[in-house]
Design a protein around this motif. Structure first.
Motif, PDB file in Angstrom:
ATOM      1  N   PHE A  14      29.507  51.039  37.518  1.00 56.41           N
ATOM      2  CA  PHE A  14      30.776  50.601  36.955  1.00 56.41           C
ATOM      3  C   PHE A  14      30.939  49.092  37.084  1.00 56.41           C
ATOM      4  O   PHE A  14      31.381  48.420  36.150  1.00 56.41           O
ATOM      5  CB  PHE A  14      31.942  51.323  37.628  1.00 56.41           C
ATOM      6  CG  PHE A  14      33.278  50.835  37.166  1.00 56.41           C
ATOM      7  CD1 PHE A  14      33.761  51.172  35.910  1.00 56.41           C
ATOM      8  CD2 PHE A  14      34.052  50.007  37.966  1.00 56.41           C
ATOM      9  CE1 PHE A  14      34.987  50.704  35.460  1.00 56.41           C
ATOM     10  CE2 PHE A  14      35.268  49.535  37.533  1.00 56.41           C
ATOM     11  CZ  PHE A  14      35.736  49.893  36.284  1.00 56.41           C
ATOM     12  N   VAL A  15      30.591  48.540  38.234  1.00 54.14           N
ATOM     13  CA  VAL A  15      30.718  47.094  38.434  1.00 54.14           C
ATOM     14  C   VAL A  15      29.808  46.339  37.476  1.00 54.14           C
ATOM     15  O   VAL A  15      30.219  45.354  36.858  1.00 54.14           O
ATOM     16  CB  VAL A  15      30.409  46.723  39.903  1.00 54.14           C
ATOM     17  CG1 VAL A  15      30.244  45.231  40.073  1.00 54.14           C
ATOM     18  CG2 VAL A  15      31.504  47.254  40.813  1.00 54.14           C
ATOM     19  N   TYR A  20      29.323  43.087  32.610  1.00 51.33           N
ATOM     20  CA  TYR A  20      28.651  42.873  31.339  1.00 51.33           C
ATOM     21  C   TYR A  20      29.629  42.861  30.165  1.00 51.33           C
ATOM     22  O   TYR A  20      29.493  42.048  29.255  1.00 51.33           O
ATOM     23  CB  TYR A  20      27.594  43.963  31.128  1.00 51.33           C
ATOM     24  CG  TYR A  20      26.825  43.822  29.845  1.00 51.33           C
ATOM     25  CD1 TYR A  20      25.876  42.822  29.694  1.00 51.33           C
ATOM     26  CD2 TYR A  20      27.059  44.677  28.772  1.00 51.33           C
ATOM     27  CE1 TYR A  20      25.176  42.676  28.519  1.00 51.33           C
ATOM     28  CE2 TYR A  20      26.358  44.537  27.592  1.00 51.33           C
ATOM     29  CZ  TYR A  20      25.420  43.535  27.469  1.00 51.33           C
ATOM     30  OH  TYR A  20      24.735  43.399  26.295  1.00 51.33           O
ATOM     31  N   THR A  21      30.622  43.752  30.200  1.00 47.50           N
ATOM     32  CA  THR A  21      31.525  43.864  29.053  1.00 47.50           C
ATOM     33  C   THR A  21      32.697  42.895  29.112  1.00 47.50           C
ATOM     34  O   THR A  21      33.207  42.486  28.072  1.00 47.50           O
ATOM     35  CB  THR A  21      32.076  45.299  28.928  1.00 47.50           C
ATOM     36  OG1 THR A  21      32.745  45.649  30.136  1.00 47.50           O
ATOM     37  CG2 THR A  21      30.960  46.272  28.635  1.00 47.50           C
ATOM     38  N   ARG A  22      33.145  42.538  30.298  1.00 48.64           N
ATOM     39  CA  ARG A  22      34.299  41.644  30.443  1.00 48.64           C
ATOM     40  C   ARG A  22      34.050  40.608  31.537  1.00 48.64           C
ATOM     41  O   ARG A  22      34.676  40.652  32.595  1.00 48.64           O
ATOM     42  CB  ARG A  22      35.540  42.448  30.778  1.00 48.64           C
ATOM     43  CG  ARG A  22      35.821  43.515  29.758  1.00 48.64           C
ATOM     44  CD  ARG A  22      37.237  43.679  29.574  1.00 48.64           C
ATOM     45  NE  ARG A  22      37.455  44.670  28.523  1.00 48.64           N
ATOM     46  CZ  ARG A  22      38.519  44.665  27.799  1.00 48.64           C
ATOM     47  NH1 ARG A  22      39.433  43.770  28.011  1.00 48.64           N
ATOM     48  NH2 ARG A  22      38.674  45.558  26.863  1.00 48.64           N
ATOM     49  N   ALA A  26      36.333  39.774  34.963  1.00 48.92           N
ATOM     50  CA  ALA A  26      35.684  39.961  36.260  1.00 48.92           C
ATOM     51  C   ALA A  26      35.734  38.676  37.084  1.00 48.92           C
ATOM     52  O   ALA A  26      35.984  38.715  38.291  1.00 48.92           O
ATOM     53  CB  ALA A  26      34.241  40.412  36.063  1.00 48.92           C
ATOM     54  N   ALA A  27      35.531  37.543  36.437  1.00 45.21           N
ATOM     55  CA  ALA A  27      35.603  36.259  37.148  1.00 45.21           C
ATOM     56  C   ALA A  27      37.016  36.005  37.666  1.00 45.21           C
ATOM     57  O   ALA A  27      37.191  35.516  38.783  1.00 45.21           O
ATOM     58  CB  ALA A  27      35.159  35.125  36.236  1.00 45.21           C
TER      59      ALA A  27
END
Length: 54
Positions: A14-15, A20-22, A26-27
């Motif tokens: 999941f992480v 990868y997608t967002r 995430a940052a």
């Protein structure tokens, strides 16, 4: 024990998917966590400096 291993792999997957997608979201999440830790450490430093100043 097997369930714990499967849940660990699912959490890691999941992480990786989230990164990868967002990546911008995430940052921001990581930055928020570090800001919270830094704020807590700063508060503890202020507390102890006040305790030992007297």
């Amino acid at each position: 024990m097997q369930v714990k291993k499967v849940l660990t792999y699912l959490a890691i997957a999941f992480v990786v998917f989230f990164l990868y997608t967002r990546p911008a979201v995430a940052a921001d999440a990581v930055r928020g966590v570090f800001d919270g830790v830094a704020g807590g450490a700063n508060s503890l430093a202020t507390f102890f400096s006040q305790v030992f100043a007297r």
